[in-house]
Design a protein around this motif. Structure first.
Motif, short mmCIF file in Angstrom:
data_model
loop_
_atom_site.label_atom_id
_atom_site.label_comp_id
_atom_site.label_asym_id
_atom_site.label_seq_id
_atom_site.Cartn_x
_atom_site.Cartn_y
_atom_site.Cartn_z
N PRO A 147 37.86 36.07 48.24
CA PRO A 147 36.60 35.97 47.50
C PRO A 147 36.19 34.51 47.32
O PRO A 147 37.05 33.64 47.19
N TYR A 148 34.88 34.26 47.31
CA TYR A 148 34.41 32.88 47.19
C TYR A 148 34.66 32.31 45.80
O TYR A 148 34.62 31.09 45.61
N THR A 156 43.11 38.68 48.25
CA THR A 156 43.13 38.04 49.57
C THR A 156 43.77 39.02 50.55
O THR A 156 44.70 39.75 50.19
N TYR A 157 43.28 39.03 51.78
CA TYR A 157 43.72 40.02 52.75
C TYR A 157 43.92 39.39 54.13
O TYR A 157 43.05 38.65 54.61
N LEU A 158 45.04 39.72 54.76
CA LEU A 158 45.26 39.39 56.16
C LEU A 158 44.92 40.63 56.98
O LEU A 158 45.54 41.68 56.79
N ILE A 159 43.95 40.50 57.85
CA ILE A 159 43.49 41.61 58.68
C ILE A 159 43.92 41.34 60.12
O ILE A 159 43.45 40.39 60.76
N THR A 160 44.82 42.17 60.62
CA THR A 160 45.38 41.92 61.96
C THR A 160 44.76 42.77 63.06
O THR A 160 44.93 42.47 64.24
N SER A 161 44.04 43.84 62.67
CA SER A 161 43.43 44.72 63.67
C SER A 161 42.22 45.42 63.08
O SER A 161 42.04 45.44 61.85
N LYS A 166 38.35 47.63 56.32
CA LYS A 166 37.78 48.78 55.63
C LYS A 166 36.35 48.50 55.17
O LYS A 166 35.92 47.34 55.11
N ASP A 167 35.65 49.57 54.81
CA ASP A 167 34.30 49.43 54.28
C ASP A 167 34.29 48.55 53.04
O ASP A 167 33.33 47.81 52.80
N TYR A 168 35.36 48.63 52.26
CA TYR A 168 35.46 47.81 51.05
C TYR A 168 35.36 46.33 51.39
O TYR A 168 34.68 45.56 50.69
N HIS A 169 36.02 45.94 52.45
CA HIS A 169 35.97 44.54 52.87
C HIS A 169 34.58 44.15 53.37
O HIS A 169 34.05 43.09 53.04
N ARG A 174 31.34 39.36 47.81
CA ARG A 174 32.15 38.23 47.33
C ARG A 174 33.09 37.71 48.40
O ARG A 174 33.61 36.60 48.28
N PHE A 175 33.31 38.49 49.45
CA PHE A 175 34.34 38.14 50.41
C PHE A 175 33.85 37.20 51.51
O PHE A 175 32.78 37.38 52.08
N LEU A 176 34.71 36.22 51.81
CA LEU A 176 34.50 35.31 52.93
C LEU A 176 35.46 35.70 54.04
O LEU A 176 36.65 35.96 53.80
#
Length: 321
Positions: A147-148, A156-161, A166-169, A174-176
């Motif tokens: 989030p900014y 905080t999230y690490l997205i590997t694939s 998700k739709d939430y992300h 707020r998310f960068l």
């Protein structure tokens, strides 16, 4: 010449540092602590005296804090958490009129630090690299989301694939979305930087984050590395900066690529390591603001000093009354 540490919480080491340094120059002066729930704050019980204050978002917070300072001859206020920075910087002049120094950077700088979109722009203006932005509608993996306006590594999230995204992300404004900096190839540093009243840097102490717990360094080691001359050049002066600023970087283990992450315009939770290494920011604040002394730039601090934190207890006996 009393000092107040606000939102003292668990900042026991910080309170003790200010107590030690203040007694050198003003033996009768006291270091007070304030918190919403001072009875449950270890640092408040270590302080010479503590006070209960309103939540920082309360309308009466600033006036209550100001009156508390006046009534107790407090001449310096040292904030310690992110949520109080904007409101204190916005009202800094109210305290200055009463001869009270609030150790907080300008509202403009604090605003940049609290919004990671503005922080990114600030770093880029200074010629400092930041993680590359990722288009969330056409992402490449792995990527990192934060989030900014977040703190303590929350959300905080690490997205590997694609399956992790998700739709939430995607729908959270707020998310960068940004380049993932692989920690296998990079070391993470928090750098304690001291800025004097004229906004010039006087000390730069990188601390390698060996182990982090709940967003705060638990094990760390000081390191005189390429970050010191790099930051002396890039951030020799920051408009509006005063006191301790903690700046976070990734440093590539092989190429020495430097990537900036964020700035917190306050004492960080790991600052006691820099203090023990010889970066005596509490004393410098006292000398600058109470004794009107000039602070000279120094790199005279211990390299390779290791900090290993552990849990301890503050035991408070019930009152007989």
């Amino acid at each position: 010449m009393n000092i107040l540490i606000t939102s003292a919480g668990q900042r026991v080491s910080l309170v003790r540092a200010f107590q030690k340094e203040l007694k050198i120059f003003f033996p009768e002066a006291k270091v007070f602590a304030a918190d919403m729930c001072p009875e449950l704050s270890p640092a408040c019980h270590i302080a010479d005296q503590y006070f209960e204050v309103k939540k920082v978002t309360a309308i009466e917070y600033i006036d209550g804090l100001l009156q508390l300072c006046i009534a107790n001859d407090i001449k310096m206020v040292v904030p310690t958490i992110d949520t109080e920075l904007l409101v204190l910087s916005k009202n800094k002049q109210l305290f200055e009129k009463e001869g009270i120094h609030v150790i907080i950077s300008s509202f403009s700088l604090v605003d940049k630090c609290r919004d990671k979109r503005k922080t990114t722009a600030f770093f880029q203006e200074c010629g400092i690299e930041v993680p590359a932005a990722i288009d969330k509608n056409n992402p490449t993996f792995p990527l990192f989301i934060k989030p900014y306006n977040g703190s303590l590594s929350a959300e905080t999230y690490l997205i590997t694939s694609p399956d992790d995204l998700k739709d939430y992300h995607l729908q959270n404004e707020r998310f960068l979305f940004m380049e993932y900096i692989n920690k296998n190839n990079h070391d993470e540093y928090t750098v304690d930087m001291y800025f004097d009243r004229k906004h010039n840097v006087k000390c730069i102490v990188p601390r390698l984050r060996l182990f982090v717990r709940a967003g705060e360094v638990n094990k760390g080691i000081t390191s005189k590395n390429v970050l010191v001359p790099y930051l002396k050049e890039k951030l020799s002066t920051i408009k509006g900066a005063v006191g301790c600023l903690t700046v976070q970087f990734f440093l590539n283990k092989v190429t020495e690529r430097i990537v900036a992450i964020e700035i917190n315009p306050r004492f960080g939770g790991g600052y006691p390591l820099s203090y023990c290494a010889g970066a005596n920011y509490p004393q410098w604040l006292i000398r600058e603001y109470f004794l009107n002394e000039k602070i000279n730039y120094t790199e005279d601090w211990e390299n390779g000093l290791l900090m290993l934190r552990y849990d301890d207890e503050i035991i408070v006996h019930a009152s007989n009354g």
